[in-house]
Design an enzyme around this catalytic site. Sequence first.
Site, mmCIF file in Angstrom:
data_model
loop_
_atom_site.group_PDB
_atom_site.id
_atom_site.type_symbol
_atom_site.label_atom_id
_atom_site.label_comp_id
_atom_site.label_asym_id
_atom_site.label_seq_id
_atom_site.Cartn_x
_atom_site.Cartn_y
_atom_site.Cartn_z
ATOM 1 N N GLY A 1 -10.078 -2.599 -10.754
ATOM 2 C CA GLY A 1 -11.572 -2.669 -10.559
ATOM 3 C C GLY A 1 -12.466 -3.962 -10.627
ATOM 4 N N HIS B 1 -8.013 3.086 -12.348
ATOM 5 C CA HIS B 1 -9.388 2.293 -11.982
ATOM 6 C C HIS B 1 -10.298 2.728 -13.038
ATOM 7 C CE1 HIS B 1 -12.643 0.993 -9.554
ATOM 8 N NE2 HIS B 1 -13.046 2.305 -9.447
ATOM 9 N N PRO C 1 -3.568 -0.260 -2.617
ATOM 10 C CA PRO C 1 -3.659 0.618 -1.116
ATOM 11 C C PRO C 1 -4.783 0.721 -0.660
ATOM 12 C CG PRO C 1 -3.631 2.036 -3.284
ATOM 13 C CD PRO C 1 -3.395 0.579 -3.781
ATOM 14 N N MET C 2 -4.971 0.429 0.489
ATOM 15 C CA MET C 2 -6.243 0.460 1.425
ATOM 16 C C MET C 2 -6.179 1.022 2.649
ATOM 17 S SD MET C 2 -8.289 -3.132 0.322
ATOM 18 C CE MET C 2 -6.663 -4.271 0.321
ATOM 19 N N VAL C 3 -6.510 2.290 3.030
ATOM 20 C CA VAL C 3 -6.571 2.749 4.161
ATOM 21 C C VAL C 3 -7.089 1.755 5.451
ATOM 22 C CG1 VAL C 3 -7.869 4.730 5.640
ATOM 23 C CG2 VAL C 3 -6.523 5.187 3.268
ATOM 24 N N CYS D 1 -8.331 9.760 -6.134
ATOM 25 C CA CYS D 1 -9.492 10.122 -5.376
ATOM 26 C C CYS D 1 -9.719 11.755 -5.367
ATOM 27 C CB CYS D 1 -9.289 9.794 -3.839
ATOM 28 S SG CYS D 1 -8.869 8.071 -3.721
HETATM 29 C C1 LIG Z 1 -11.081 -0.170 2.346
HETATM 30 C C2 LIG Z 1 -10.615 0.607 1.184
HETATM 31 C C3 LIG Z 1 -9.375 1.464 1.230
HETATM 32 C C4 LIG Z 1 -8.884 2.093 0.257
HETATM 33 N N1 LIG Z 1 -7.943 2.958 0.553
HETATM 34 C C5 LIG Z 1 -7.257 3.467 -0.771
HETATM 35 C C6 LIG Z 1 -6.018 4.117 -0.637
HETATM 36 O O1 LIG Z 1 -5.452 4.154 0.645
HETATM 37 N N2 LIG Z 1 -5.556 4.616 -1.608
HETATM 38 C C7 LIG Z 1 -6.090 4.487 -2.940
HETATM 39 O O2 LIG Z 1 -5.581 4.847 -3.862
HETATM 40 N N3 LIG Z 1 -7.135 3.749 -3.201
HETATM 41 C C8 LIG Z 1 -7.850 3.293 -1.844
HETATM 42 N N4 LIG Z 1 -9.056 2.476 -2.030
HETATM 43 C C9 LIG Z 1 -9.356 2.272 -3.628
HETATM 44 C C10 LIG Z 1 -8.918 0.687 -3.938
HETATM 45 O O3 LIG Z 1 -7.300 0.833 -4.045
HETATM 46 C C11 LIG Z 1 -9.376 0.505 -5.262
HETATM 47 O O4 LIG Z 1 -8.850 1.405 -6.449
HETATM 48 C C12 LIG Z 1 -10.745 0.242 -5.334
HETATM 49 O O5 LIG Z 1 -11.234 -0.264 -4.094
HETATM 50 C C13 LIG Z 1 -11.295 -0.637 -6.597
HETATM 51 O O6 LIG Z 1 -10.779 -1.787 -6.688
HETATM 52 P P1 LIG Z 1 -11.695 -3.075 -6.224
HETATM 53 O O7 LIG Z 1 -12.889 -3.248 -7.058
HETATM 54 O O8 LIG Z 1 -10.628 -4.393 -6.237
HETATM 55 O O9 LIG Z 1 -12.256 -2.977 -4.654
HETATM 56 C C14 LIG Z 1 -9.569 1.732 -0.980
HETATM 57 C C15 LIG Z 1 -10.564 0.834 -1.201
HETATM 58 C C16 LIG Z 1 -11.132 0.496 0.092
HETATM 59 C C17 LIG Z 1 -12.212 -0.784 -0.334
#
Ligand SMILES: Cc1cc2nc3c(=O)[nH]c(=O)nc-3n(C[C@H](O)[C@H](O)[C@H](O)COP(=O)(O)O)c2cc1C
Length: 274
Positions: free
Chosen positions: A174, A143, A31-33, A114
């Site tokens: 992560g 995470h 999920p990514m806002v 979060c």
């Molecule tokens: C741009 C962005 C938006 C994110 N939005 C959410 C979200 O909406 N919900 C959530 O649970 N985590 C969100 N995260 C956290 C990611 O889902 C993920 O847990 C975190 O980035 C670590 O993973 P990665 O190392 O692959 O980036 C977001 C991360 C990024 C970079």
Amino acid sequence: MISDAIETTQCQRKDPVDLFHSGHFVKICAPMVRYSKLAFRTLVRKYNCDLCYTPMIIAADFVRSVKARDSEFTTSKGDRPLIVQFAANEAQVLSDAARIVCPFADGIDLNCGCPQRIHDDLKRTVDLCRKAEATGVSWITVHGRNVEERHQPVHYDAIKIIKQNLSIPIVANGDVKTLKDAENIHHMTGTDGVMVARGLLANPAMFAGYEETPLKCIQDWVDIALEHGTPFTCFHHHLMYMMERITSKQEKRVFNVLSSTSAVLDYVNDHYGV
Ligand SMILES: Cc1cc2nc3c(=O)[nH]c(=O)nc-3n(C[C@H](O)[C@H](O)[C@H](O)COP(=O)(O)O)c2cc1C
């Protein structure tokens, strides 16, 4: 929009839990806002992503307002399997929101990450996960950082211990940047799936084994984004992420300040033949 999508998507529900019994680790778009929206999900699915999450949606707004529903959640026929992530602090509100998206989704995720992630005292995290398991959740994504950690190495050892103490599937998250990383983390932790956020922003083709974003993927993004009527900022930001590793500093200085879709299209055409 939800109202248009009902008939086309309703009949295609798959149980995403089956993915965890396929004999392979499940490759998941996090999920990514602002980013894990329909157009981007369509792109990563083209490149071997097994399962996608929507950005986090505030359940209370979603239940209360049609406008919020229309702007926060869009799906289409091929957008499956799909997990809708909500933030909620009241069970009834979460349940109401889940009921609304139910015909269009294969699962609901509650964002508990979060800002708490793993706890310093791992027993407390294992205990929390066991409680969640006892309530009937299908899987848990972890995470591997605690609340203070931002850029420190991910505690894959902690994820492994959580996996060893639960019966339901566990997904590791992560710092996964390549398919090789995902395979290594799967082997290291014994988890059933690997979820990726920033690695996919930088290279939406990573689950297909590409070390950096292939031009074909940039072309696909341009086509998909235009087809979906993606707003300029979102269209442009995704390209900035994707081209980060393949463009020089000078190129970035020019590309990152472009301010219209046509200027971006001219740029990628002139520089990359896209
Ligand atoms: C741009 C962005 C938006 C994110 N939005 C959410 C979200 O909406 N919900 C959530 O649970 N985590 C969100 N995260 C956290 C990611 O889902 C993920 O847990 C975190 O980035 C670590 O993973 P990665 O190392 O692959 O980036 C977001 C991360 C990024 C970079």
